[in-house]
Write a protein that holds these residues in place. Structure first.
Motif, mmCIF file in Angstrom:
data_model
loop_
_atom_site.group_PDB
_atom_site.id
_atom_site.type_symbol
_atom_site.label_atom_id
_atom_site.label_comp_id
_atom_site.label_asym_id
_atom_site.label_seq_id
_atom_site.Cartn_x
_atom_site.Cartn_y
_atom_site.Cartn_z
ATOM 1 N N LYS A 146 -10.199 -6.482 41.678
ATOM 2 C CA LYS A 146 -8.802 -6.713 42.039
ATOM 3 C C LYS A 146 -8.054 -7.507 40.967
ATOM 4 C CE LYS A 146 -8.749 -4.880 46.248
ATOM 5 N NZ LYS A 146 -10.106 -4.298 46.275
ATOM 6 N N THR A 147 -8.608 -8.625 40.534
ATOM 7 C CA THR A 147 -7.887 -9.489 39.602
ATOM 8 C C THR A 147 -7.951 -8.928 38.183
ATOM 9 O OG1 THR A 147 -9.794 -10.859 39.041
ATOM 10 C CG2 THR A 147 -8.536 -11.467 41.015
ATOM 11 N N ALA A 148 -7.096 -9.478 37.328
ATOM 12 C CA ALA A 148 -7.070 -9.026 35.933
ATOM 13 C C ALA A 148 -8.431 -9.199 35.274
ATOM 14 C CB ALA A 148 -6.005 -9.798 35.154
ATOM 15 N N LEU A 149 -9.058 -10.362 35.482
ATOM 16 C CA LEU A 149 -10.328 -10.614 34.813
ATOM 17 C C LEU A 149 -11.469 -9.782 35.399
ATOM 18 C CD1 LEU A 149 -10.234 -14.429 34.002
ATOM 19 C CD2 LEU A 149 -9.426 -12.470 32.690
ATOM 20 N N GLU A 150 -11.431 -9.512 36.688
ATOM 21 C CA GLU A 150 -12.429 -8.612 37.265
ATOM 22 C C GLU A 150 -12.289 -7.213 36.673
ATOM 23 O OE1 GLU A 150 -12.823 -10.721 41.692
ATOM 24 O OE2 GLU A 150 -11.862 -8.769 41.478
ATOM 25 N N GLN A 151 -11.052 -6.788 36.471
ATOM 26 C CA GLN A 151 -10.834 -5.455 35.915
ATOM 27 C C GLN A 151 -11.246 -5.398 34.443
ATOM 28 O OE1 GLN A 151 -6.938 -3.864 37.023
ATOM 29 N NE2 GLN A 151 -7.018 -4.998 38.945
ATOM 30 N N VAL A 152 -11.026 -6.486 33.714
ATOM 31 C CA VAL A 152 -11.510 -6.549 32.336
ATOM 32 C C VAL A 152 -13.036 -6.509 32.319
ATOM 33 C CG1 VAL A 152 -11.726 -8.050 30.312
ATOM 34 C CG2 VAL A 152 -9.496 -7.732 31.399
ATOM 35 N N ALA A 153 -13.664 -7.263 33.229
ATOM 36 C CA ALA A 153 -15.131 -7.274 33.293
ATOM 37 C C ALA A 153 -15.673 -5.887 33.626
ATOM 38 C CB ALA A 153 -15.600 -8.296 34.321
ATOM 39 N N LEU A 154 -14.991 -5.162 34.490
ATOM 40 C CA LEU A 154 -15.416 -3.797 34.807
ATOM 41 C C LEU A 154 -15.356 -2.928 33.560
ATOM 42 C CD1 LEU A 154 -16.200 -1.524 36.755
ATOM 43 C CD2 LEU A 154 -13.763 -1.271 37.324
ATOM 44 N N GLY A 155 -14.298 -3.073 32.772
ATOM 45 C CA GLY A 155 -14.204 -2.327 31.525
ATOM 46 C C GLY A 155 -15.297 -2.715 30.547
ATOM 47 N N LEU A 156 -15.624 -4.006 30.507
ATOM 48 C CA LEU A 156 -16.705 -4.457 29.629
ATOM 49 C C LEU A 156 -18.045 -3.867 30.056
ATOM 50 C CD1 LEU A 156 -15.677 -8.205 29.227
ATOM 51 C CD2 LEU A 156 -15.565 -6.422 27.462
ATOM 52 N N PHE A 157 -18.225 -3.701 31.364
ATOM 53 C CA PHE A 157 -19.459 -3.069 31.841
ATOM 54 C C PHE A 157 -19.528 -1.618 31.365
ATOM 55 C CE2 PHE A 157 -21.891 -0.854 35.252
ATOM 56 C CZ PHE A 157 -23.132 -1.415 34.977
ATOM 57 N N SER A 158 -18.394 -0.926 31.409
ATOM 58 C CA SER A 158 -18.364 0.448 30.891
ATOM 59 C C SER A 158 -18.670 0.455 29.393
ATOM 60 C CB SER A 158 -16.993 1.081 31.145
ATOM 61 O OG SER A 158 -16.740 1.207 32.532
ATOM 62 N N ARG A 159 -18.147 -0.533 28.681
ATOM 63 C CA ARG A 159 -18.416 -0.623 27.244
ATOM 64 C C ARG A 159 -19.905 -0.886 26.986
ATOM 65 N NH1 ARG A 159 -15.379 -1.188 22.739
ATOM 66 N NH2 ARG A 159 -16.369 -2.202 20.940
ATOM 67 N N PHE A 160 -20.480 -1.769 27.786
ATOM 68 C CA PHE A 160 -21.909 -2.062 27.667
ATOM 69 C C PHE A 160 -22.744 -0.812 27.910
ATOM 70 C CE2 PHE A 160 -25.535 -2.933 30.579
ATOM 71 C CZ PHE A 160 -26.447 -3.388 29.633
ATOM 72 N N GLU A 161 -22.401 -0.068 28.964
ATOM 73 C CA GLU A 161 -23.163 1.148 29.278
ATOM 74 C C GLU A 161 -23.022 2.203 28.188
ATOM 75 O OE1 GLU A 161 -21.804 2.138 33.342
ATOM 76 O OE2 GLU A 161 -23.899 1.752 33.917
ATOM 77 N N ALA A 162 -21.861 2.213 27.511
ATOM 78 C CA ALA A 162 -21.636 3.184 26.445
ATOM 79 C C ALA A 162 -22.316 2.776 25.140
ATOM 80 C CB ALA A 162 -20.138 3.357 26.211
ATOM 81 N N GLY A 163 -22.877 1.572 25.113
ATOM 82 C CA GLY A 163 -23.572 1.110 23.916
ATOM 83 C C GLY A 163 -22.661 0.635 22.803
ATOM 84 N N THR A 202 -14.762 -16.081 45.669
ATOM 85 C CA THR A 202 -13.630 -15.152 45.772
ATOM 86 C C THR A 202 -13.819 -13.906 44.917
ATOM 87 O OG1 THR A 202 -12.404 -16.191 43.951
ATOM 88 C CG2 THR A 202 -12.092 -17.111 46.166
ATOM 89 N N ILE A 203 -14.870 -13.880 44.086
ATOM 90 C CA ILE A 203 -15.085 -12.742 43.198
ATOM 91 C C ILE A 203 -15.544 -11.524 43.995
ATOM 92 C CG2 ILE A 203 -16.451 -11.854 41.254
ATOM 93 C CD1 ILE A 203 -16.680 -14.763 40.281
ATOM 94 N N CYS A 204 -14.909 -10.407 43.731
ATOM 95 C CA CYS A 204 -15.280 -9.167 44.407
ATOM 96 C C CYS A 204 -16.713 -8.796 44.014
ATOM 97 C CB CYS A 204 -14.309 -8.057 44.003
ATOM 98 S SG CYS A 204 -14.650 -6.471 44.763
ATOM 99 N N LYS A 205 -17.580 -8.552 45.005
ATOM 100 C CA LYS A 205 -18.988 -8.260 44.729
ATOM 101 C C LYS A 205 -19.197 -6.852 44.176
ATOM 102 C CE LYS A 205 -20.362 -12.228 46.496
ATOM 103 N NZ LYS A 205 -19.060 -12.774 46.905
ATOM 104 N N ASP A 206 -18.289 -5.948 44.475
ATOM 105 C CA ASP A 206 -18.396 -4.559 44.029
ATOM 106 C C ASP A 206 -17.467 -4.330 42.848
ATOM 107 O OD1 ASP A 206 -18.520 -1.850 43.637
ATOM 108 O OD2 ASP A 206 -17.897 -1.286 45.667
ATOM 109 N N PRO A 207 -17.999 -4.126 41.651
ATOM 110 C CA PRO A 207 -17.132 -3.971 40.468
ATOM 111 C C PRO A 207 -16.109 -2.853 40.613
ATOM 112 C CG PRO A 207 -19.428 -4.221 39.807
ATOM 113 C CD PRO A 207 -19.422 -4.088 41.300
ATOM 114 N N THR A 208 -16.435 -1.811 41.327
ATOM 115 C CA THR A 208 -15.505 -0.694 41.457
ATOM 116 C C THR A 208 -14.285 -1.054 42.303
ATOM 117 O OG1 THR A 208 -16.639 0.216 43.403
ATOM 118 C CG2 THR A 208 -17.391 0.958 41.233
ATOM 119 N N GLN A 209 -14.341 -2.195 42.984
ATOM 120 C CA GLN A 209 -13.208 -2.652 43.787
ATOM 121 C C GLN A 209 -12.516 -3.850 43.131
ATOM 122 O OE1 GLN A 209 -12.304 -0.890 46.563
ATOM 123 N NE2 GLN A 209 -13.948 0.473 45.886
#
Length: 509
Positions: A156-173, A147-154
């Protein structure tokens, strides 16, 4: 008296028993926007009156100078309904057992928003961020790989959105931080860790992130916590009291997702928050606000004390029995001496296998529950609210006790309250009260299909319960292996014989 920032500057317009913030709210918001330290996911009532209140304590003590940014990922109506119109202020109303109320304007929320993936990712990526806390209910942590959305930019759930933010944090170092579940279930930090890892792995397999991100996720910390504060939905009775005192913002709203919100939040006096102290990027001095900061093993012991013996199982017993007997509130249940005896017996059956956590005494905690918290007539908590999702609660609230008792060699034949509760729950699943009238069951989407044979079962009709009572997933153990399956069958037969059978069984208990 209105919840507006401008009104806070006119304290002479407020009744003296409404406590106003003593810190510079505007300055706090400016500092938080420039250098956020705490992001909270989930704008629900327990966050507003408990977690946000703890941060307000720290602001007023001068222990911190930033507030909390709140992101609501599930119910997009909460922020525009109960935050934005009131400048992100909340009136916290504490309901004491003597009928008095303590009112406090909570202003520690620096910003609140929803439906903005880019913005939440920016906050999470901020190098000053220390922690992300969550109150998204236990169901919010259920992550099935398919059920996990394969595209991070899409996301949907709270935890997917947190994970997307964590990816941005990772990329920012930016360095690792703590993700702190403050939802009420055992080993919540581990469940959050597994969910975030599953999302990251899904994205890795889909080719949308590389393995550097999955390694970064492994470096994050997921402290365990135990939270305890009975926070019913906003009460119309409380709204009337506030209105009579001249407080104008009392409208209660039910969103389309059936969340009940208001400018005020009402809750009991007792508040417990125990957190494993594992914060790689620093944290607020929460111990100064009454939070227990400790190690994981102590959190586990406190959680088992509460969830398996001293509160949660007793709550479930009162909720199910209260619905069968048509009691409107938990405090009404506590006026029935038979129910008090039942839950006291349940606690006695569980306490021998509960380890002492050290920081909180189980007997003192239990006595507070039984003599002050549950009987509080001013806590408008309905059994129907507590009865929701009972099938998911039983394995932990009762199954753990059965396993631990067996491991310690404690005899099953001495158990009385737990078998009776299981039979009462099956009787409740017949969707008839003790008078034989239709009973509206509380939501429980995970209830096994096997229990459908009980729905609208006529009084006096026999039914084979062996498949149900041997379900280890449902009860945590096979009840026949645990030595109480046959007893549950016998009790259910008596409970389902006809009208008043529940009342009679409780009288004879």
């Amino acid at each position: 008296m209105k919840l507006k920032l401008d009104n806070l500057n006119r304290p002479d317009e407020w009744n003296s028993d409404y406590k106003l913030p003593t810190f510079d709210v505007a300055g706090m918001r400016e500092r938080t926007a420039a250098a956020p330290e705490w992001l909270h996911i989930g704008a629900g009532n327990i966050f507003r009156i408990f977690v946000a209140s703890a941060q307000q304590d720290l602001l007023e003590y001068g222990e911190t100078n930033t507030g909390i940014i709140v992101y609501e990922a599930y119910d997009e109506e909460i922020i525009p309904t109960s935050f934005a119109p009131y400048d992100n202020l909340t009136l916290g109303v504490t309901l004491t057992s003597d009928g008095s109320t303590k009112k406090r304007v909570i202003a520690s929320v620096a910003d609140a928003f929803s439906n903005d993936l880019e913005r939440v990712a920016q906050v999470i990526a901020a190098p000053t961020l220390q922690m992300i806390s969550l109150t998204i209910t236990e169901k919010g942590y259920s992550v099935a790989p398919d059920t996990i959305c394969k595209d991070p930019t899409q996301a949907k759930t709270a935890l997917e959105q947190v994970a997307l933010g964590l990816f941005s944090r990772f990329e920012a170092g930016a360095k690792p931080i703590a993700l702190v579940s403050m939802d009420n279930f055992a080993e919540n930090g581990t469940q959050l860790s597994k969910a975030i890892a599953a999302i990251a792995d899904t994205w890795l397999n889909a080719g949308t992130v590389d393995d550097g991100f999955t390694e970064y996720v492994k470096s994050l910390k997921f402290p365990w916590t135990m939270i305890d504060n009975i926070t019913p939905r906003p009460s119309p009775d409380v709204a009337k009291i506030l209105a009579a005192e001249g407080f104008e913002d009392t409208e209660i709203t039910e969103t389309t997702k059936h969340t009940f919100v208001a400018p005020f939040v009402n809750a009991e006096t007792a508040r417990y928050l125990v957190i494993e102290d594992d914060f790689p990027a620093g944290r607020p001095p929460l111990e100064r606000a009454g939070v227990y900061m400790t190690d994981r093993e102590t959190v586990r012991k406190v959680d088992q004390m509460k969830v398996c013996a001293c509160l949660n199982p007793l709550h479930s017993i009162l909720a199910i029995t209260g619905m069968l007997l048509n009691y409107p509130t938990i405090s009404d249940c506590m006026k029935d001496a038979r129910l008090v005896k039942l839950i006291r017996t349940a606690a006695v059956e569980a306490l021998p296998v509960v380890p002492h956590p050290g920081i909180i005494d189980p007997i003192d905690f239990l006595n507070e529950v039984l003599t002050k918290r549950f009987p509080n007539p001013f806590i408008p908590d309905a059994p129907a609210r507590i009865a929701s999702d009972t099938s998911q609660k039983i394995p932990v609230r009762f199954g753990v006790t059965l396993k631990e008792r067996e491991a310690k060699g404690l005899p099953a034949e001495k158990l009385k309250a737990i078998p009776l509760f299981f039979a009462l729950w099956l009787r409740y699943r017949m969707a008839m009260d003790d008078n034989g009238d239709k009973l509206n069951l509380s939501p429980d989407p995970s209830v096994p299909a096997d229990l459908n044979i009980l729905y609208s079962l006529p009084f006096g009709k026999s039914v084979d319960l062996r498949l149900i009572l041997s379900n280890k997933k449902l009860f945590g153990v096979n009840l026949y292996d645990a030595g109480i399956g046959d007893r549950v069958e016998d009790i259910f037969e008596r409970l389902s014989a006809g009208a008043d059978a529940v009342s009679n069984e409780l009288t004879d208990f």
